[in-house]
Motif scaffolding. Structure first.
Motif, short mmCIF file in Angstrom:
data_model
loop_
_atom_site.label_atom_id
_atom_site.label_comp_id
_atom_site.label_asym_id
_atom_site.label_seq_id
_atom_site.Cartn_x
_atom_site.Cartn_y
_atom_site.Cartn_z
N ARG A 64 0.83 -1.21 0.00
CA ARG A 64 0.00 0.00 0.00
C ARG A 64 0.87 1.26 0.00
NH1 ARG A 64 -5.71 0.87 0.67
NH2 ARG A 64 -5.92 3.12 0.79
N LEU A 65 1.90 1.27 0.83
CA LEU A 65 2.81 2.41 0.86
C LEU A 65 3.52 2.60 -0.48
CD1 LEU A 65 4.44 2.00 4.38
CD2 LEU A 65 2.99 3.88 3.62
N TYR A 97 2.44 1.73 -3.40
CA TYR A 97 1.44 2.23 -4.33
C TYR A 97 1.27 3.74 -4.17
CZ TYR A 97 -3.27 3.34 -5.98
OH TYR A 97 -4.34 3.94 -6.59
N LYS A 98 1.13 4.19 -2.94
CA LYS A 98 0.92 5.62 -2.67
C LYS A 98 2.16 6.44 -3.07
CE LYS A 98 -1.88 7.01 0.55
NZ LYS A 98 -2.92 7.41 -0.35
N ASP A 106 4.35 5.68 -5.32
CA ASP A 106 4.37 5.69 -6.79
C ASP A 106 3.42 6.74 -7.35
OD1 ASP A 106 5.20 4.50 -9.37
OD2 ASP A 106 3.08 3.88 -9.46
N ARG A 107 2.23 6.84 -6.77
CA ARG A 107 1.26 7.83 -7.23
C ARG A 107 1.78 9.25 -7.03
NH1 ARG A 107 -3.53 8.06 -4.77
NH2 ARG A 107 -4.47 8.98 -6.59
N TYR A 108 2.43 9.50 -5.90
CA TYR A 108 2.97 10.83 -5.64
C TYR A 108 4.15 11.13 -6.56
CZ TYR A 108 -0.05 11.54 -1.64
OH TYR A 108 -1.15 11.72 -0.85
N LEU A 138 -2.63 14.90 -9.27
CA LEU A 138 -2.82 13.79 -8.34
C LEU A 138 -4.31 13.50 -8.31
CD1 LEU A 138 -1.68 11.83 -6.20
CD2 LEU A 138 -2.11 13.59 -4.50
N ASP A 143 -7.02 10.55 -3.85
CA ASP A 143 -6.04 9.83 -3.04
C ASP A 143 -6.75 8.91 -2.07
OD1 ASP A 143 -3.50 9.18 -2.13
OD2 ASP A 143 -3.56 10.71 -0.58
N LYS A 144 -6.51 7.63 -2.20
CA LYS A 144 -7.12 6.67 -1.27
C LYS A 144 -6.07 5.95 -0.48
CE LYS A 144 -7.45 3.16 -4.86
NZ LYS A 144 -8.12 2.09 -5.40
#
Length: 125
Positions: free
Chosen positions: A104-105, A107-108, A110-112, A121, A124-125
């Motif tokens: 999960r971390l 993934y987040k 990578d999104r940032y 952005l 954000d989930k």
């Protein structure tokens, strides 16, 4: 070895070493004629085990029970094995939970990182 030497070797406070001995997490340590603790290889092996298991999150109570069973002799081999198997199962479950959290971390993060490049952005989930 003295408590000071053991403390340095295992990067543990002297108070922690005394506490572990007092609660039965490690068997009673030999004493010199003057009453000073004299750690043997066996004592140090118990300290290594305690440090390893505690760093993995194994509860003190389980380790105290394991130590007590060991001191009772070979008639407790099955009970010791069962205790270790139970703790291994709990540890594997904890590792799986940690793996999911890490995913999960990642993934987040990578999104940032993508948002830094694109300037966008999404939700954000």
């Amino acid at each position: 070895m003295t408590i000071t030497e053991v403390s340095k070797k295992y990067d543990m406070s002297q108070d922690t070493l005394r506490y572990y001995e007092r609660i039965g997490l490690i068997p009673a340590v030999n004493r010199t004629k003057g009453g000073m603790r004299d750690y043997t290889e066996e004592s140090c092996a118990w300290i290594e085990l305690a440090k390893c298991m505690r760093s993995a999150g194994i509860p003190i109570e389980a380790l105290i029970e394991y130590c007590a069973l060991t001191q009772q002799g070979d008639e407790t081999i099955i009970a010791r094995k069962e205790l270790l198997v139970e703790e291994r199962t709990k540890l594997l479950e904890k590792m799986e939970d940690m793996k999911k959290t890490l995913e999960r971390l990642n993934y987040k993060i990578d999104r940032y990182e993508k948002a830094e490049v694109t300037g966008v952005l999404s939700w954000d989930k």
